[in-house]
Design a protein around this motif. Structure first.
Motif, mmCIF file in Angstrom:
data_model
loop_
_atom_site.group_PDB
_atom_site.id
_atom_site.type_symbol
_atom_site.label_atom_id
_atom_site.label_comp_id
_atom_site.label_asym_id
_atom_site.label_seq_id
_atom_site.Cartn_x
_atom_site.Cartn_y
_atom_site.Cartn_z
ATOM 1 N N ALA A 109 26.437 52.893 49.851
ATOM 2 C CA ALA A 109 26.730 52.129 51.074
ATOM 3 C C ALA A 109 27.105 50.684 50.775
ATOM 4 C CB ALA A 109 25.528 52.179 52.018
ATOM 5 N N ARG A 110 26.696 50.181 49.615
ATOM 6 C CA ARG A 110 26.950 48.770 49.270
ATOM 7 C C ARG A 110 28.205 48.569 48.419
ATOM 8 N NH1 ARG A 110 21.342 49.146 48.139
ATOM 9 N NH2 ARG A 110 21.786 49.195 45.893
ATOM 10 N N VAL A 111 28.828 49.625 47.942
ATOM 11 C CA VAL A 111 29.979 49.493 47.041
ATOM 12 C C VAL A 111 31.180 48.906 47.788
ATOM 13 C CG1 VAL A 111 31.653 50.762 45.628
ATOM 14 C CG2 VAL A 111 29.233 51.395 45.554
ATOM 15 N N THR A 112 31.822 47.913 47.175
ATOM 16 C CA THR A 112 33.023 47.319 47.757
ATOM 17 C C THR A 112 34.275 48.029 47.243
ATOM 18 O OG1 THR A 112 33.339 45.721 45.965
ATOM 19 C CG2 THR A 112 31.864 45.068 47.783
ATOM 20 N N LYS A 113 35.384 47.772 47.906
ATOM 21 C CA LYS A 113 36.653 48.380 47.491
ATOM 22 C C LYS A 113 37.013 47.959 46.067
ATOM 23 C CE LYS A 113 39.867 48.351 50.599
ATOM 24 N NZ LYS A 113 41.014 47.975 51.476
ATOM 25 N N GLN A 114 36.797 46.692 45.742
ATOM 26 C CA GLN A 114 37.141 46.205 44.407
ATOM 27 C C GLN A 114 36.262 46.846 43.345
ATOM 28 O OE1 GLN A 114 39.848 44.145 43.699
ATOM 29 N NE2 GLN A 114 39.340 44.923 41.651
ATOM 30 N N GLU A 115 34.977 47.031 43.658
ATOM 31 C CA GLU A 115 34.077 47.672 42.695
ATOM 32 C C GLU A 115 34.486 49.120 42.450
ATOM 33 O OE1 GLU A 115 29.927 45.195 43.591
ATOM 34 O OE2 GLU A 115 30.423 46.984 44.765
ATOM 35 N N ALA A 116 34.928 49.798 43.499
ATOM 36 C CA ALA A 116 35.395 51.176 43.338
ATOM 37 C C ALA A 116 36.634 51.227 42.459
ATOM 38 C CB ALA A 116 35.682 51.788 44.710
ATOM 39 N N ALA A 117 37.580 50.325 42.705
ATOM 40 C CA ALA A 117 38.811 50.286 41.908
ATOM 41 C C ALA A 117 38.512 49.940 40.450
ATOM 42 C CB ALA A 117 39.785 49.270 42.506
ATOM 43 N N ASP A 118 37.605 48.999 40.228
ATOM 44 C CA ASP A 118 37.240 48.618 38.858
ATOM 45 C C ASP A 118 36.606 49.785 38.107
ATOM 46 O OD1 ASP A 118 38.177 46.084 39.355
ATOM 47 O OD2 ASP A 118 36.192 45.189 39.675
ATOM 48 N N ALA A 119 35.748 50.549 38.801
ATOM 49 C CA ALA A 119 35.039 51.648 38.145
ATOM 50 C C ALA A 119 35.992 52.770 37.746
ATOM 51 C CB ALA A 119 33.947 52.187 39.069
ATOM 52 N N ILE A 120 36.939 53.093 38.614
ATOM 53 C CA ILE A 120 37.821 54.225 38.321
ATOM 54 C C ILE A 120 38.844 53.870 37.238
ATOM 55 C CG2 ILE A 120 39.702 53.863 39.997
ATOM 56 C CD1 ILE A 120 39.308 56.910 40.703
ATOM 57 N N GLN A 121 38.991 52.585 36.951
ATOM 58 C CA GLN A 121 39.880 52.174 35.854
ATOM 59 C C GLN A 121 39.357 52.637 34.502
ATOM 60 O OE1 GLN A 121 40.725 47.955 36.010
ATOM 61 N NE2 GLN A 121 41.425 48.071 38.134
ATOM 62 N N ALA A 122 38.055 52.974 34.448
ATOM 63 C CA ALA A 122 37.467 53.422 33.181
ATOM 64 C C ALA A 122 37.863 54.855 32.827
ATOM 65 C CB ALA A 122 35.939 53.315 33.247
ATOM 66 N N LEU A 123 38.511 55.580 33.765
ATOM 67 C CA LEU A 123 38.942 56.953 33.469
ATOM 68 C C LEU A 123 40.129 56.951 32.513
ATOM 69 C CD1 LEU A 123 38.895 58.755 36.943
ATOM 70 C CD2 LEU A 123 37.179 58.893 35.136
ATOM 71 N N ARG A 124 40.116 57.868 31.555
ATOM 72 C CA ARG A 124 41.271 58.022 30.670
ATOM 73 C C ARG A 124 41.627 59.500 30.578
ATOM 74 N NH1 ARG A 124 36.859 56.768 27.347
ATOM 75 N NH2 ARG A 124 36.392 58.349 25.768
ATOM 76 N N LEU A 125 42.886 59.804 30.785
ATOM 77 C CA LEU A 125 43.361 61.183 30.741
ATOM 78 C C LEU A 125 43.213 61.724 29.328
ATOM 79 C CD1 LEU A 125 44.768 63.584 32.140
ATOM 80 C CD2 LEU A 125 46.954 62.512 31.549
ATOM 81 N N ASP A 126 42.614 62.916 29.214
ATOM 82 C CA ASP A 126 42.401 63.506 27.897
ATOM 83 C C ASP A 126 43.132 64.840 27.747
ATOM 84 O OD1 ASP A 126 40.473 63.528 25.331
ATOM 85 O OD2 ASP A 126 40.539 65.556 26.168
ATOM 86 N N THR A 127 43.068 65.695 28.774
ATOM 87 C CA THR A 127 43.587 67.064 28.637
ATOM 88 C C THR A 127 44.294 67.503 29.914
ATOM 89 O OG1 THR A 127 41.777 67.635 27.126
ATOM 90 C CG2 THR A 127 42.982 69.465 28.126
ATOM 91 N N ILE A 128 45.426 68.203 29.738
ATOM 92 C CA ILE A 128 46.143 68.818 30.851
ATOM 93 C C ILE A 128 46.216 70.317 30.563
ATOM 94 C CG2 ILE A 128 48.336 68.962 32.110
ATOM 95 C CD1 ILE A 128 48.852 66.040 31.133
ATOM 96 N N TYR A 129 45.703 71.098 31.489
ATOM 97 C CA TYR A 129 45.704 72.558 31.347
ATOM 98 C C TYR A 129 46.505 73.175 32.474
ATOM 99 C CZ TYR A 129 44.184 77.413 31.603
ATOM 100 O OH TYR A 129 44.181 78.781 31.689
ATOM 101 N N ALA A 130 47.429 74.067 32.137
ATOM 102 C CA ALA A 130 48.237 74.757 33.134
ATOM 103 C C ALA A 130 48.128 76.264 32.941
ATOM 104 C CB ALA A 130 49.697 74.329 33.044
ATOM 105 N N LEU A 131 47.960 76.960 34.044
ATOM 106 C CA LEU A 131 47.942 78.422 34.042
ATOM 107 C C LEU A 131 49.197 78.892 34.767
ATOM 108 C CD1 LEU A 131 46.501 81.113 33.462
ATOM 109 C CD2 LEU A 131 45.295 80.832 35.633
#
Length: 416
Positions: free
Chosen positions: A389-411
């Motif tokens: 409930a306390r998370v700000t928009k900027q904090e959300a954007a900053d946190a998701i920047q830590a994601l790094r794409l590793d694998t793409i799987y297609a069926l």
């Protein structure tokens, strides 16, 4: 700590008419024992010395006011938890104690199984091996689940996290009644044990009952350590395409992050991941699925122990590349803070509402607290809801920047 390496978490509440209890033996996820660990609870539930078959077990549970006991096999990060989960009517709603006799029966199932020639009955082991193998093989029938599991298998090849919760079919072939019984004895003695109780009894009363019924539980000098290794370092993105006889393509994307539930940024990442791909107001649903009609479904889920975010989507074969591009574009929008107030608040409401529903479910509370034990945290669901409930928009954007794409799987479908 009731016994060496045996720990109780007790939540006293009068909120529910039924109490719940679980006993969890903690094991490191390892190829050589994952399937055997998963097999043991099912074999134990086929008969004890006093109740040697399913009919007598059912009759005993009926005598205990319809109590239920089921097998438990969980995967949390790189830890496998196996044991029993049971629920029963609370003592105050009937004219006699229920918790104590239910625990005594649970201990009988666990510690005094029916044996033949000094091992589990061969017919029982063969039957439960077949049931477990069928469960393993059935994963391919649900292509959505199959694609998600293949993503993790590819992404975490060589890591314990890549091992499925119940192991692999090939690992069942070497298991015999005698070898499984030997492993069961080792599991009892060398595993750290976590007990969870939720009900109206005091922790002191619960402790007294459990110390009595589990007095015969064998304990070793040292216990097998468990834990989850951090996400690996960044590496080039790997892509894997598999072809099966399917009419709809599946596209799964796997991301690593150094943020887990132990990180102060965790509530912000959970909120950002929900903006990205959780529920009917997420960017993936409203843009990729609804507006652009690129996917039959598109969603994201975050695993809090290892730090893995997975995107699952169902796509026409001809749109796989376009869908991948758009999914990644929506993620970049989140990273850039391109999040509307409506998107943020809808995601927040979705998460908080789900947590409130979970607070009314003994099973989900049991699962949550067991996760907190592994994380060595004591925060409640209420604490998590307050943090979100306390998370700000900027904090959300900053946190998701830590994601790094590793694998793409297609069926994809089989080409003719």
């Amino acid at each position: 700590e009731l016994l060496p390496g045996v720990f109780l978490t007790a939540v006293q509440t009068e909120k529910f008419k039924t109490g719940c209890f679980s006993i969890n033996f903690l094991r490191p996820l390892r190829t050589e024992e994952a399937s055997a660990n998963a097999l043991i609870p099912s074999v134990l539930l086929r008969g004890s010395e006093g109740c040697p078959d399913l009919r007598s077990i059912a009759a005993r549970l009926d005598e205990l006011y319809g109590a239920s006991v089921g097998s438990l096999v969980r995967k949390k990060g790189e830890v496998q938890l196996v044991g029993f989960y049971c629920d029963y009517v609370q003592d105050e709603y009937v004219d006699e104690p229920v918790f104590a006799p239910v625990m005594a029966f649970l201990a009988e199932l666990l510690l005094h199984p029916r044996l033949e020639n000094g091992a589990f009955p061969e017919a029982v082991v063969d039957s439960e091996k077949l049931n477990l193998e069928n469960a393993m093989l059935s994963r391919i029938n649900d292509k959505r689940t199959y694609a998600a599991s293949q993503l993790i298998r590819t992404m975490c090849a060589g890591q314990p996290y890549g091992i499925p919760r119940i192991g692999e079919p090939d690992d069942l072939t070497e298991i015999t009644a005698k070898s499984l019984y030997a492993h069961y004895r080792d599991l009892l003695a060398t595993s750290r044990v976590e007990l969870f109780y939720m009900g109206s009894l005091s922790p002191e009363a619960v402790t007294k009952v459990l110390q009595t019924v589990l007095a015969d539980l064998p304990r070793a000098e040292a216990f097998v350590p468990v834990g989850t290794t951090p996400a690996p370092q960044a590496r080039p993105v790997q892509e894997k395409t598999e072809r099966l006889d399917v009419t709809q393509g599946k596209l799964s994307l796997g991301f690593f992050t150094d943020i887990t539930a132990k990180d102060p940024r965790y509530p912000a990442l959970v909120l950002a991941a929900t903006v990205f791909g959780g529920g009917a107001t997420s960017k993936l649903f409203t843009n990729v699925r609804e507006k652009m009609s690129l996917c039959y479904y598109a969603s994201a889920s975050f695993e809090k122990f290892k730090g893995v975010l997975s995107v699952s989507s169902g796509v026409e074969f001809s749109k796989l590349e376009t869908a991948k591009t758009e999914i990644l574009r929506q993620l970049e929008a989140c990273k850039a803070g391109d999040i509307t107030d409506d998107e943020l608040e809808s995601a927040r409401g979705y998460l908080v509402s789900d947590l409130k529903i979970a607070m009314d479910s003994p099973g989900r509370l049991d699962d949550y607290y067991m996760g907190q034990i592994l994380l060595e945290q004591d925060g409640t669901m209420e604490d998590l809801a307050s943090a979100i409930a306390r998370v700000t928009k900027q904090e959300a954007a900053d946190a998701i920047q830590a994601l790094r794409l590793d694998t793409i799987y297609a069926l994809e479908g089989v080409t003719v």
